[in-house]
Design a protein around this motif. Structure first.
Motif, mmCIF file in Angstrom:
data_model
loop_
_atom_site.group_PDB
_atom_site.id
_atom_site.type_symbol
_atom_site.label_atom_id
_atom_site.label_comp_id
_atom_site.label_asym_id
_atom_site.label_seq_id
_atom_site.Cartn_x
_atom_site.Cartn_y
_atom_site.Cartn_z
ATOM 1 N N ALA A 153 48.159 39.567 25.557
ATOM 2 C CA ALA A 153 46.717 39.792 25.675
ATOM 3 C C ALA A 153 46.211 39.268 27.007
ATOM 4 C CB ALA A 153 45.982 39.128 24.516
ATOM 5 N N TYR A 154 46.703 38.088 27.417
ATOM 6 C CA TYR A 154 46.275 37.556 28.705
ATOM 7 C C TYR A 154 46.782 38.424 29.849
ATOM 8 C CZ TYR A 154 45.755 34.680 32.798
ATOM 9 O OH TYR A 154 45.420 34.238 34.051
ATOM 10 N N ASP A 155 48.014 38.887 29.757
ATOM 11 C CA ASP A 155 48.564 39.776 30.782
ATOM 12 C C ASP A 155 47.702 41.035 30.915
ATOM 13 O OD1 ASP A 155 50.935 39.380 32.423
ATOM 14 O OD2 ASP A 155 51.535 41.370 31.728
ATOM 15 N N THR A 156 47.270 41.544 29.765
ATOM 16 C CA THR A 156 46.401 42.727 29.749
ATOM 17 C C THR A 156 45.057 42.416 30.392
ATOM 18 O OG1 THR A 156 47.479 43.523 27.739
ATOM 19 C CG2 THR A 156 45.300 44.423 28.254
ATOM 20 N N ALA A 157 44.497 41.254 30.058
ATOM 21 C CA ALA A 157 43.212 40.866 30.652
ATOM 22 C C ALA A 157 43.333 40.712 32.159
ATOM 23 C CB ALA A 157 42.729 39.561 30.020
ATOM 24 N N LEU A 158 44.442 40.148 32.615
ATOM 25 C CA LEU A 158 44.647 39.977 34.051
ATOM 26 C C LEU A 158 44.729 41.326 34.749
ATOM 27 C CD1 LEU A 158 45.101 37.757 36.197
ATOM 28 C CD2 LEU A 158 47.550 38.016 35.814
ATOM 29 N N PHE A 159 45.409 42.256 34.139
ATOM 30 C CA PHE A 159 45.521 43.626 34.665
ATOM 31 C C PHE A 159 44.130 44.254 34.766
ATOM 32 C CE2 PHE A 159 46.719 48.086 34.712
ATOM 33 C CZ PHE A 159 47.966 48.107 35.310
ATOM 34 N N ASN A 160 43.337 44.089 33.695
ATOM 35 C CA ASN A 160 42.002 44.669 33.654
ATOM 36 C C ASN A 160 41.048 44.008 34.643
ATOM 37 O OD1 ASN A 160 39.126 44.046 32.102
ATOM 38 N ND2 ASN A 160 39.681 46.216 32.127
ATOM 39 N N ARG A 161 41.044 42.682 34.671
ATOM 40 C CA ARG A 161 40.118 41.975 35.557
ATOM 41 C C ARG A 161 40.490 42.196 37.022
ATOM 42 N NH1 ARG A 161 35.495 40.961 33.196
ATOM 43 N NH2 ARG A 161 35.039 39.252 34.642
ATOM 44 N N TYR A 162 41.773 42.403 37.277
ATOM 45 C CA TYR A 162 42.163 42.727 38.647
ATOM 46 C C TYR A 162 41.480 44.018 39.092
ATOM 47 C CZ TYR A 162 44.879 44.309 42.618
ATOM 48 O OH TYR A 162 45.233 44.772 43.853
ATOM 49 N N GLY A 163 41.498 45.031 38.225
ATOM 50 C CA GLY A 163 40.834 46.279 38.583
ATOM 51 C C GLY A 163 39.356 46.093 38.822
ATOM 52 N N ARG A 164 38.719 45.287 37.999
ATOM 53 C CA ARG A 164 37.279 45.047 38.143
ATOM 54 C C ARG A 164 36.970 44.388 39.480
ATOM 55 N NH1 ARG A 164 33.232 44.664 34.158
ATOM 56 N NH2 ARG A 164 31.385 43.498 34.806
ATOM 57 N N ARG A 165 37.828 43.476 39.902
ATOM 58 C CA ARG A 165 37.587 42.754 41.157
ATOM 59 C C ARG A 165 38.092 43.524 42.376
ATOM 60 N NH1 ARG A 165 33.721 39.663 39.186
ATOM 61 N NH2 ARG A 165 34.432 38.232 37.564
ATOM 62 N N ARG A 166 39.159 44.300 42.192
ATOM 63 C CA ARG A 166 39.787 44.965 43.338
ATOM 64 C C ARG A 166 39.090 46.276 43.705
ATOM 65 N NH1 ARG A 166 41.055 47.176 47.068
ATOM 66 N NH2 ARG A 166 43.077 47.506 48.057
ATOM 67 N N THR A 167 38.696 47.088 42.716
ATOM 68 C CA THR A 167 38.088 48.386 43.016
ATOM 69 C C THR A 167 36.765 48.556 42.260
ATOM 70 O OG1 THR A 167 39.485 49.405 41.306
ATOM 71 C CG2 THR A 167 40.249 49.531 43.580
ATOM 72 N N PRO A 168 35.787 47.662 42.503
ATOM 73 C CA PRO A 168 34.516 47.773 41.782
ATOM 74 C C PRO A 168 33.725 49.016 42.160
ATOM 75 C CG PRO A 168 34.353 46.151 43.550
ATOM 76 C CD PRO A 168 35.800 46.531 43.440
ATOM 77 N N TYR A 169 34.000 49.601 43.332
ATOM 78 C CA TYR A 169 33.315 50.829 43.725
ATOM 79 C C TYR A 169 34.186 52.059 43.449
ATOM 80 C CZ TYR A 169 28.922 49.212 45.653
ATOM 81 O OH TYR A 169 27.638 48.720 45.783
ATOM 82 N N GLY A 170 35.314 51.854 42.808
ATOM 83 C CA GLY A 170 36.089 52.939 42.250
ATOM 84 C C GLY A 170 35.815 52.977 40.763
ATOM 85 N N SER A 171 36.874 52.962 39.962
ATOM 86 C CA SER A 171 36.685 52.929 38.506
ATOM 87 C C SER A 171 37.364 51.715 37.886
ATOM 88 C CB SER A 171 37.250 54.210 37.878
ATOM 89 O OG SER A 171 38.653 54.297 38.108
ATOM 90 N N GLY A 172 37.680 50.717 38.712
ATOM 91 C CA GLY A 172 38.426 49.575 38.217
ATOM 92 C C GLY A 172 37.717 48.756 37.169
#
Length: 633
Positions: free
Chosen positions: A554-573
């Motif tokens: 679950a934490y690995d999944t959250a890290l994957f998800n939060r990375y997208g939110r922080r890395r491509t906030p003006y994409g679809s992350g």
């Protein structure tokens, strides 16, 4: 249709066809059906979704399966953008080659997927009781208008460009002029550009699809008002297919799949490529971070120079609001026969950076500043719904499935909040640059209820706050105890065809317990999934002091998800994985899970660093290679 299948695949596009072919190659005896709500094959490239001038961002050679190269027969030459008609024909021939067409049930919508003791039960709706032809061959006999089927394994391969967001502008019923949603553009556009009475067209949206609409209308002589919300993400980055990096002319797609360039992205799973020490030098030292910032500044400034949009006051309105670093796959390619910006300079296209307040009679669009424009037609390109179009039951398993939902319990929400807090802590510690980016608030995960236009003003139905997609590896449920469902095609990736094949092998291995465990963590691919490897113990305790434990996956999944939110906030992350320079390391991660070597250039580290880009040829024959490694599958 049968009443039960070994595997049901929902979606007959790029991902669904690859999954069906690979599953049948690995086990020809599987009873598989592919369900698709459209009339023809191809997903977003189905015949009924094509419109005049539609082309792929990709050039020939990068949007094709590894076992079926696209040749001159499809009407496109090497290094030309691929027309939509050619892609549709390609999928049709691919399906026929692998005997998939007879397995496809078109115009069949999945309304409900319910978890049962062994597998899934689906409630289907037949959208055409008269049946439908796929090419020249009739497919399955049409089912009854409502039907229920079950399956042992379920693959959702619909992607995220299936259902457009609804138009919810107040006053739409009073506008007295055509209003078209981009989802209906292929069938409705001709009514606009072929009607001589329609002289002025308004287009809302700033992404690549909006560029396509604006260009098509302008080339048909229409005066175009191009509205890009002032409160939104603004216009996306647009680039030519070939860009200059210093004195070198480079194919942009292949830059993103050249391993040495991927080091310049602060990728949380980047160590999966075996070059963790180089990434650490670039992202954890002052000199390295300066080099990374210079690379991204140079890439962005060169794109602005090559498109010349900053040199005219009108085209400058189309300059993106944020550096290219934050946009992910939302970047579009200028694949038009002529220069779209010349229409902007001439005034035929007028760019307006304003928020629409309402529509009025007659044919009036009013903005929040109370200014107005007149328009004979309105076309809205508002993006796609990110929440599932299928109702998953029971709702209590939504958190375990990892799907966007507004039905999480309080304890489930608290658990994911803890995971997210820990993930942000790790990301900002390892990659300080990610703490400096633009923020996307949760309004982008809010969905308003479907209301009559007259009710939009008072918003009597409360909006629903959804969670983002939270899938392990961007594919599998993070906590469902049974391995009987995967979601494929939700990871945006520049080389989607290769991703579709590797993720299909991964999905098969996941279903049938063939993954190369123990599973490796995202942040430390050389280590087994253990939470204590991630952040200091005292910080873990602070984050978890309210009680409860965090499952490592679950934490690995959250890290994957939060990375997208922080890395491509003006994409679809903020809602699903959105990978550009992280794409090859992501494939490396999946390759490690299925026990195959990620280094495919030969000559060891030297070949990986200086052997050029990764494309289809490096991954050709993966199914046979994996089958030989694991033996009987």
């Amino acid at each position: 249709m049968d009443s039960h299948y070994d595997v049901i695949i929902v979606g007959a596009g790029l991902q669904g066809l690859a999954t069906a072919r690979i599953f049948l190659q690995l086990d020809p005896g599987l009873n598989i059906v592919i369900l698709d709500s459209k009339e023809t094959i191809g997903g977003v490239w189905a015949k009924e979704k094509l419109y005049l001038g539609l082309k792929a961002n990709n050039l020939r050679g990068t949007y094709e399966y590894t076992d079926f190269p696209m040749n001159d027969e499809f009407g496109v030459k090497k290094e030309e953008h691929i027309p939509g008609e050619s892609i549709h024909a390609y999928f049709r021939q691919y399906s026929e080659k692998h005997d998939l067409t007879r397995r496809i049930q078109f115009q069949t919508k999945v309304n409900v997927a319910e978890k049962i003791q062994e597998g899934w039960k689906l409630e289907l709706e037949n959208l055409n009781t008269q049946g439908r032809n796929a090419g020249n061959a009739r497919v399955h006999s049409p089912p009854s208008p409502q039907q229920t089927v079950t399956c042992a394994k379920l693959v959702i391969a619909m992607g995220l460009t299936s259902v457009p967001k609804p138009i919810d502008i107040h006053g739409s019923e009073d506008f007295k002029a055509p209003i078209i949603n981009f989802g209906d553009y292929a069938t409705e556009a001709t009514k606009i550009y072929e009607d001589p009475a329609i002289k002025n067209v308004t287009v809302i949206g700033g992404a690549k699809a909006a560029h396509d609409i604006v260009y098509l209308m302008a080339t048909h002589g229409k005066q175009v008002n191009w509205i890009i919300r002032a409160s939104g993400h603004g216009p996306t980055w647009m680039a030519p297919a070939h860009v200059y990096l210093g004195p070198f002319r480079c194919w942009l797609e292949k830059v993103t799949t050249t391993r040495i360039f991927t080091f310049f992205s602060p990728c949380v799973w980047g160590d999966a490529d075996g070059f963790g020490f180089l990434r650490n030098l670039l992202h954890n030292t002052r000199v390295g971070r300066k080099m990374v910032d210079t690379f991204w500044w140079k890439l962005g400034s060169d794109l602005i120079d090559q498109t010349h949009i900053a040199k005219h006051p009108e085209t400058k309105k189309l300059q993106p609001d944020q550096p290219a670093f934050w946009y992910g796959t939302s970047l579009g390619i200028l694949n038009y026969p002529t220069d779209i910006y010349e229409f902007v300079k001439s005034g035929q296209i007028k760019v307006l950076r304003k928020d629409v307040r309402c529509l009025k009679n007659p044919k009036t669009i009013q903005f929040e500043d109370r200014s107005e424009v007149q328009s004979d037609a309105l076309i809205c390109s508002m993006g796609w719904k990110f929440e599932p179009s299928i109702e998953f039951r029971p709702k209590e398993i939504h958190a375990d499935l990892g799907i966007p939902s507004s039905d999480f319990s309080k304890s489930q929400k608290e658990l994911w909040d803890k995971c997210d807090a820990l993930a942000d802590l790790e990301l900002f510690t390892r990659f300080p640059k990610l703490a400096t980016g633009p923020r996307v608030d949760d309004d982008y995960l809010v969905v308003h209820q479907s209301l009559p236009n007259s009710a939009l003003a008072d918003m009597t139905a409360p909006p629903r706050q959804f969670t983002p997609w939270r899938l392990w590896r961007g594919i599998a449920p993070p906590a469902l105890p049974t391995r009987d469902i995967v979601f494929l095609g939700l990871v945006y990736h520049f080389n989607g065809a290769v991703r579709s094949e590797i993720s299909s092998i991964w999905a098969y291995a996941y279903f049938y317990n063939k993954l190369n465990g123990p599973f490796m963590s995202v942040s430390h691919p050389c280590k087994e999934l253990r939470l204590e490897d991630r952040v200091p113990a005292e910080q873990q305790l602070a984050a978890l002091e309210k009680g409860g434990e965090v499952n490592p996956i679950a934490y690995d999944t959250a890290l994957f998800n939060r990375y997208g939110r922080r890395r491509t906030p003006y994409g679809s992350g903020f809602r699903n994985p959105d990978l550009v320079f992280e794409g090859i390391p992501y494939l490396d991660l999946l390759m490690g899970d299925i026990g195959l070597s990620a280094w495919r250039k030969g000559w060891g580290w030297f070949g990986e660093l200086f052997g050029g880009c990764y494309d289809q040829k490096e991954y050709r024959g993966l199914v046979e290679e994996w089958r030989a490694k694991v033996g009987k599958v």
